[in-house]
Design a protein around this motif. Structure first.
Motif, PDB file in Angstrom:
ATOM      1  N   ARG A 144       0.847  -1.209   0.000  1.00 11.11           N
ATOM      2  CA  ARG A 144       0.000   0.000   0.000  1.00 11.11           C
ATOM      3  C   ARG A 144       0.873   1.246   0.000  1.00 11.11           C
ATOM      4  O   ARG A 144       1.454   1.611   1.013  1.00 11.11           O
ATOM      5  CB  ARG A 144      -0.936  -0.032   1.213  1.00 11.11           C
ATOM      6  N   GLN A 145       0.924   1.877  -1.167  1.00  9.78           N
ATOM      7  CA  GLN A 145       1.763   3.055  -1.353  1.00  9.78           C
ATOM      8  C   GLN A 145       1.001   4.359  -1.137  1.00  9.78           C
ATOM      9  O   GLN A 145       1.593   5.393  -0.835  1.00  9.78           O
ATOM     10  CB  GLN A 145       2.319   3.045  -2.789  1.00  9.78           C
ATOM     11  N   THR A 146      -0.310   4.285  -1.304  1.00  7.13           N
ATOM     12  CA  THR A 146      -1.140   5.483  -1.150  1.00  7.13           C
ATOM     13  C   THR A 146      -1.230   5.856   0.331  1.00  7.13           C
ATOM     14  O   THR A 146      -1.442   4.982   1.166  1.00  7.13           O
ATOM     15  CB  THR A 146      -2.545   5.203  -1.723  1.00  7.13           C
ATOM     16  N   ALA A 147      -1.071   7.171   0.612  1.00  3.66           N
ATOM     17  CA  ALA A 147      -1.109   7.662   1.987  1.00  3.66           C
ATOM     18  C   ALA A 147      -0.109   6.897   2.864  1.00  3.66           C
ATOM     19  O   ALA A 147      -0.398   6.489   3.981  1.00  3.66           O
ATOM     20  CB  ALA A 147      -2.527   7.579   2.566  1.00  3.66           C
ATOM     21  N   TYR A 148       1.072   6.729   2.298  1.00  7.42           N
ATOM     22  CA  TYR A 148       2.142   5.977   2.959  1.00  7.42           C
ATOM     23  C   TYR A 148       2.510   6.602   4.304  1.00  7.42           C
ATOM     24  O   TYR A 148       2.637   7.815   4.420  1.00  7.42           O
ATOM     25  CB  TYR A 148       3.361   5.952   2.045  1.00  7.42           C
ATOM     26  N   ASP A 149       2.735   5.765   5.310  1.00  2.42           N
ATOM     27  CA  ASP A 149       2.969   6.278   6.660  1.00  2.42           C
ATOM     28  C   ASP A 149       4.066   5.438   7.328  1.00  2.42           C
ATOM     29  O   ASP A 149       3.815   4.326   7.786  1.00  2.42           O
ATOM     30  CB  ASP A 149       1.643   6.185   7.434  1.00  2.42           C
ATOM     31  N   ALA A 150       5.270   5.994   7.413  1.00  5.21           N
ATOM     32  CA  ALA A 150       6.407   5.246   7.964  1.00  5.21           C
ATOM     33  C   ALA A 150       6.167   4.838   9.413  1.00  5.21           C
ATOM     34  O   ALA A 150       6.687   3.814   9.868  1.00  5.21           O
ATOM     35  CB  ALA A 150       7.686   6.085   7.863  1.00  5.21           C
ATOM     36  N   ALA A 151       5.352   5.611  10.133  1.00  2.00           N
ATOM     37  CA  ALA A 151       5.084   5.298  11.538  1.00  2.00           C
ATOM     38  C   ALA A 151       4.325   3.983  11.681  1.00  2.00           C
ATOM     39  O   ALA A 151       4.378   3.330  12.724  1.00  2.00           O
ATOM     40  CB  ALA A 151       4.285   6.438  12.191  1.00  2.00           C
ATOM     41  N   VAL A 152       3.637   3.602  10.626  1.00  2.00           N
ATOM     42  CA  VAL A 152       2.914   2.331  10.614  1.00  2.00           C
ATOM     43  C   VAL A 152       3.820   1.200  10.097  1.00  2.00           C
ATOM     44  O   VAL A 152       3.864   0.102  10.646  1.00  2.00           O
ATOM     45  CB  VAL A 152       1.654   2.443   9.711  1.00  2.00           C
ATOM     46  N   THR A 153       4.528   1.495   9.034  1.00  2.00           N
ATOM     47  CA  THR A 153       5.290   0.470   8.333  1.00  2.00           C
ATOM     48  C   THR A 153       6.513   0.004   9.107  1.00  2.00           C
ATOM     49  O   THR A 153       6.787  -1.191   9.218  1.00  2.00           O
ATOM     50  CB  THR A 153       5.739   1.014   6.959  1.00  2.00           C
ATOM     51  N   ARG A 154       7.262   0.966   9.660  1.00  2.00           N
ATOM     52  CA  ARG A 154       8.542   0.612  10.272  1.00  2.00           C
ATOM     53  C   ARG A 154       8.419  -0.398  11.424  1.00  2.00           C
ATOM     54  O   ARG A 154       9.118  -1.422  11.389  1.00  2.00           O
ATOM     55  CB  ARG A 154       9.295   1.872  10.708  1.00  2.00           C
ATOM     56  N   PRO A 155       7.560  -0.143  12.427  1.00  2.00           N
ATOM     57  CA  PRO A 155       7.511  -1.127  13.525  1.00  2.00           C
ATOM     58  C   PRO A 155       7.047  -2.505  13.056  1.00  2.00           C
ATOM     59  O   PRO A 155       7.486  -3.519  13.604  1.00  2.00           O
ATOM     60  CB  PRO A 155       6.509  -0.515  14.518  1.00  2.00           C
ATOM     61  N   LEU A 156       6.218  -2.537  12.020  1.00  2.00           N
ATOM     62  CA  LEU A 156       5.755  -3.833  11.511  1.00  2.00           C
ATOM     63  C   LEU A 156       6.902  -4.582  10.817  1.00  2.00           C
ATOM     64  O   LEU A 156       7.082  -5.789  11.014  1.00  2.00           O
ATOM     65  CB  LEU A 156       4.580  -3.639  10.543  1.00  2.00           C
ATOM     66  N   VAL A 157       7.688  -3.858  10.018  1.00  2.00           N
ATOM     67  CA  VAL A 157       8.824  -4.492   9.327  1.00  2.00           C
ATOM     68  C   VAL A 157       9.880  -4.940  10.352  1.00  2.00           C
ATOM     69  O   VAL A 157      10.475  -6.017  10.217  1.00  2.00           O
ATOM     70  CB  VAL A 157       9.430  -3.542   8.269  1.00  2.00           C
ATOM     71  N   GLU A 158      10.073  -4.145  11.392  1.00  2.00           N
ATOM     72  CA  GLU A 158      11.012  -4.546  12.455  1.00  2.00           C
ATOM     73  C   GLU A 158      10.518  -5.809  13.164  1.00  2.00           C
ATOM     74  O   GLU A 158      11.300  -6.738  13.420  1.00  2.00           O
ATOM     75  CB  GLU A 158      11.190  -3.404  13.464  1.00  2.00           C
ATOM     76  N   ALA A 159       9.239  -5.850  13.483  1.00  2.00           N
ATOM     77  CA  ALA A 159       8.676  -7.043  14.126  1.00  2.00           C
ATOM     78  C   ALA A 159       8.833  -8.254  13.209  1.00  2.00           C
ATOM     79  O   ALA A 159       9.172  -9.360  13.657  1.00  2.00           O
ATOM     80  CB  ALA A 159       7.203  -6.811  14.470  1.00  2.00           C
TER      81      ALA A 159
END
Lengths: 138, 138, 138, 138
Positions: free
Chosen positions: D74-89
């Motif tokens: 999901r590139q639309t309305a991209y939000d690093a605050a959401v993506t980063r902790p999930l990728v780290e987990a």
């Protein structure tokens, strides 16, 4: 009151009876939860080898119920051609998983609970299909 | 070579042709990926209102393909009574989603790609059902 | 009583307080349901363009909450190193999604309900993390 | 060429390097597939009792990778605050699952394949986090 019911109360679009729809979504969520936990309880069993079929069916049933919940929760651009075969498949899978859990229900309370959730969910799916027949679509 | 094929090469249990099964799992994974991305691309469109049906169908199709991938990847305690109705539902949903994407395929390359993934996945599901008919089960 | 609570009552393995764990699983299931329905309600809005960020965050939040429910429901071979970062990520995503829903809560009852579900879920995740700190693990 | 790459080629919005993003999505999809199949292969093992931890971690890893795939797509309305902790987990969970699979890799080719998929996925997640650090966000 579940969020499924609350959300349908404040916005709804399909021709299907809202109460039947909300009850089905709740039963699907319950069944997904029971199956996920039952697969895990089986996995922790002293005699896990005898629970393999139960684990497999619980994993499948949890997956299919979860997805059916999502598809049924989508009221916008509702399409019975998509929903009906999925709900029918879900009822079939709940029946199979319920039958397998029933074989272990006397030994394991977790399988008894899971059988109950599967039976309720199968019935809820069939109620929704019947309500959709009476209305315009499912 | 995909992990679906590699895994089936080192362990396999069902009576269905392994190559057909691996190809179906790959097509389902591809379709889930294309639909998830297409729903998102539609959402970012300048005229998102006209893409609502496409978004909805892509969300459904991604969900159902993802779950079908998982169920088909489970070879232990294989049960055609569970698999067949799900694969049939999946083929139907891919057909509907492909038709909707086709309506936007000339305008949007992302819808064209998604239509292609849906058509391939529908065909792969039908190939698997046919192979299962010829063998003992699906 | 939810199936999460009933299942944990008849079998449980982790060192975490069962009541806190069952409450978290219920909050996660509620939040996944609310977010799936809210994304769909937004999609049906007359002015869908202004709801794009809300739809996107609701889709993410529904996905992450659904998966966190499953991971937390697995008590066998419990592993805090797996569970904790996922629950932390989930709390962060619920906070972001709740903030976005709050921006539309006065206009749309469905966003108000979804904000509520996100806030409760974020709090439940934080309660579980705190309980795990006090016990041996999460 | 994967659909992740093809879709990002025709539409893309984030500040992250497209090639790194597509490679991560592919590695996540591969890992989800390998873990789903490995959990099932373990379940069919003659000595399933010894594979319980591996099954559990594979189920978790498949779930988290599947969801990370969707969120990253999901590139639309991209939000690093959401993506980063999930990728780290996700990286953490892939590391744990890879370690457990490694314990069985000499005995079982399916665990060896799954370990490989987990290691690649962990590395892909870390590459994405590093690329995001260098750019504006993940």
């Amino acid at each position: 009151m579940s969020y499924a019911k609350q959300m349908l109360d404040v916005y709804a679009a399909s021709t299907v009876d809202e109460k039947v729809l909300a009850a089905t979504i709740d039963a699907l969520n319950d069944c997904a939860q029971a199956c996920t936990a039952d697969a895990d309880a089986d996995l922790g069993d002293d005699n896990v080898a005898r629970m393999v079929t139960c684990i497999r069916l619980c994993l499948d049933c949890a997956d299919v119920c979860t997805v059916a919940t999502r598809v049924l929760s989508r009221q916008t651009a509702y399409d019975a051609a998509v929903t009906r075969p999925l709900v029918e498949a879900c009822a079939t899978i709940c029946a199979r998983c319920g039958d397998e859990c029933a074989r272990h229900a006397e030994t394991y309370p977790h399988c008894q609970l899971c059988e109950e959730a599967c039976r309720r969910c199968e019935q809820a799916c069939r109620n929704l299909l019947a309500a959709a027949e009476r209305g315009t679509d499912a």
